[in-house]
Design a protein around this motif. Sequence first.
Motif, short mmCIF file in Angstrom:
data_model
loop_
_atom_site.label_atom_id
_atom_site.label_comp_id
_atom_site.label_asym_id
_atom_site.label_seq_id
_atom_site.Cartn_x
_atom_site.Cartn_y
_atom_site.Cartn_z
N GLN A 161 74.40 14.20 59.94
CA GLN A 161 73.66 15.01 59.07
C GLN A 161 72.18 14.51 59.04
O GLN A 161 71.73 13.51 59.45
CB GLN A 161 74.08 14.67 57.56
CG GLN A 161 75.69 15.03 57.44
CD GLN A 161 75.94 14.61 56.03
OE1 GLN A 161 75.36 14.64 54.99
NE2 GLN A 161 77.37 14.16 55.85
N ARG A 162 71.36 15.81 58.66
CA ARG A 162 69.82 15.47 58.61
C ARG A 162 69.78 15.40 57.21
O ARG A 162 70.25 16.02 56.61
CB ARG A 162 69.11 16.87 59.31
CG ARG A 162 69.40 17.06 60.76
CD ARG A 162 68.60 17.98 61.17
NE ARG A 162 68.95 18.22 62.62
CZ ARG A 162 68.04 17.74 63.51
NH1 ARG A 162 67.15 16.82 63.36
NH2 ARG A 162 68.24 17.69 64.82
N ILE A 163 68.78 14.52 56.99
CA ILE A 163 68.41 14.26 55.65
C ILE A 163 66.76 14.46 55.28
O ILE A 163 66.32 14.49 56.33
CB ILE A 163 68.64 12.90 55.13
CG1 ILE A 163 68.11 11.79 56.06
CG2 ILE A 163 70.19 12.66 55.04
CD1 ILE A 163 68.41 10.16 55.89
N SER A 200 66.57 9.36 61.62
CA SER A 200 65.59 10.05 60.70
C SER A 200 64.22 9.27 60.33
O SER A 200 64.08 8.30 60.95
CB SER A 200 66.33 10.27 59.28
OG SER A 200 66.35 9.02 58.65
N THR A 280 70.51 6.84 51.24
CA THR A 280 69.08 6.80 51.93
C THR A 280 68.14 6.66 50.69
O THR A 280 68.21 7.05 49.73
CB THR A 280 68.91 7.81 52.61
OG1 THR A 280 69.04 8.97 51.85
CG2 THR A 280 69.84 7.92 53.86
N SER A 283 66.17 10.41 49.01
CA SER A 283 66.94 11.64 49.26
C SER A 283 68.13 11.26 48.26
O SER A 283 68.69 10.23 48.02
CB SER A 283 67.44 11.61 50.54
OG SER A 283 68.49 12.59 50.54
N LYS A 285 70.83 12.67 48.41
CA LYS A 285 71.82 13.05 49.33
C LYS A 285 72.64 11.76 49.90
O LYS A 285 71.90 10.97 50.62
CB LYS A 285 71.85 13.78 50.42
CG LYS A 285 73.00 14.36 51.13
CD LYS A 285 72.56 15.60 52.09
CE LYS A 285 73.79 15.97 52.95
NZ LYS A 285 73.25 17.18 53.99
N GLU A 286 74.03 11.53 49.74
CA GLU A 286 74.64 10.36 50.38
C GLU A 286 75.42 11.18 51.57
O GLU A 286 75.69 12.08 51.59
CB GLU A 286 75.73 9.80 49.43
CG GLU A 286 75.26 9.05 48.36
CD GLU A 286 76.50 8.47 47.56
OE1 GLU A 286 76.32 7.46 46.86
OE2 GLU A 286 77.56 9.02 47.77
N ILE A 287 75.38 10.12 52.59
CA ILE A 287 76.24 10.46 53.99
C ILE A 287 77.32 9.70 53.82
O ILE A 287 77.54 8.62 53.57
CB ILE A 287 75.35 10.19 55.08
CG1 ILE A 287 73.98 10.72 55.20
CG2 ILE A 287 76.03 10.64 56.20
CD1 ILE A 287 73.13 10.45 56.12
#
Length: 332
Positions: A161-163, A200, A280, A283, A285-287
Motif C-alpha cells: 500500500q501507498r501511504i 515510503s 505509520t 498518517s 491509515k493502518e496497513i
Amino acid sequence: MARKLRKFLILFDNPNLLYFPGQFISGRVLVELDEDTEVRGVFFHVVGEGIVKISDRNRQRHNDKENYIDFSMKLLGETDNRVVALSQGIHSFPFKLGLPLGLPSTFLGKHGWVQYFCKSAVREASGVVHKNQQVFIVMNPIDLNLEPPMLLQPLFCETEQRIGMACVRSGPVSIRMRLDRGGYIPGENINLHAVIKNESNLTIKKTTASLTETIQYMANKLIVQSERRELATLERSKILPGDTDNWVNEILYIPPLPPTNLRGCHLIRIQYDVFFVAETKGSQKEIKLQCPILMATYPFRNSDGTLQRKRGAQYPSSLPVFRPWLNGNTLK
C-alpha cells in the motif's frame, strides 16, 4: 402435598456430564417419597438449543433461536393419563437416548449460547407438578487429520500500500507474512515470519502481530453484535523510510481455549485470525494483514498414527468449557 417428595434428582451415568455427538446419554430420574403418592406420570425432556438475545444502543431487541434436540418421553404412566400409585420410598426411572451427529459444541457467550439440558417433571394426581433440570455438555471435536490437507502447509499473506498525501510522491509499504501452517490446537505455538519493506517517505511507528478470537452473533440472518479479543501479541518498534525489518520464527502462543466447533449453529460464529498491523507516523491509515486460521481439538498425526506434537508446545491437560473473559471488560 409438596412435602411428599423428599428427593427429585436427574442423575447421569457419566459423572462429568461431557458427551460427544453420536454418543448415548443415559442415567436415571430418582424420586424419593415420604408417603404413598398417586401420580399421573413421570416425564422426561431433552433439549438442545441456540439462543441470541441482544439489545442495541437504541434499545431495539434482537432475538433468535434454533433447536438441535427436542425429544420427550414418559418414564412412568399410561398414555390415557390414568393414575399410578407410587409407594413410600425410593423409585428409579432409567433413561437412555442417542445424541444426533453434527451437534454444535456447548457455548456460553455474552449475548448468546448453545446449551443442552434434560428436564423432568412428576405430575401428582392432585395437580401438583414437581420440576427439575440438569445441564450437560456437548463437545464436537475438530480433528485436523480430517480437515483439508492444505492446513498442514505454510500460510502466506501479503499486501502493498501507498501511504501519505496524494500530492507528495512516495513509495509503497509492503508486508509479506508466513505462518508455519493453517491449523492449530490450543497449547501450540504459531511460528511467524514477516518481511516489512518501508519504501515510503514516512516512518512506521510500530508493527504488531496478534492472535485474535472474534465472536459474531446473528439474528434473523444479520450480524447484530461482534466481539474481538486478543489472545497473544508481539510488537516491534519503528521502521525508518527506506529500511526493511525481518521477523524470523517469532512465536505466538495459543492459550487453552474451549472447543470452538459451532458447525451446525447458524446464530453464533467463532473465528480465529492472525493480524499483522503497521502503524505509520503522520498518517491515519493502518496497513493491515489478516490471515484466518482453524482452531481444532485434535492435532495432526504422523504416518505411524502417533500424535504430531510441535516443539515447544505446552498442551493443556484439559480444555476449559467457559470463556470467563466474556464477563469482564476486555472485549474490543
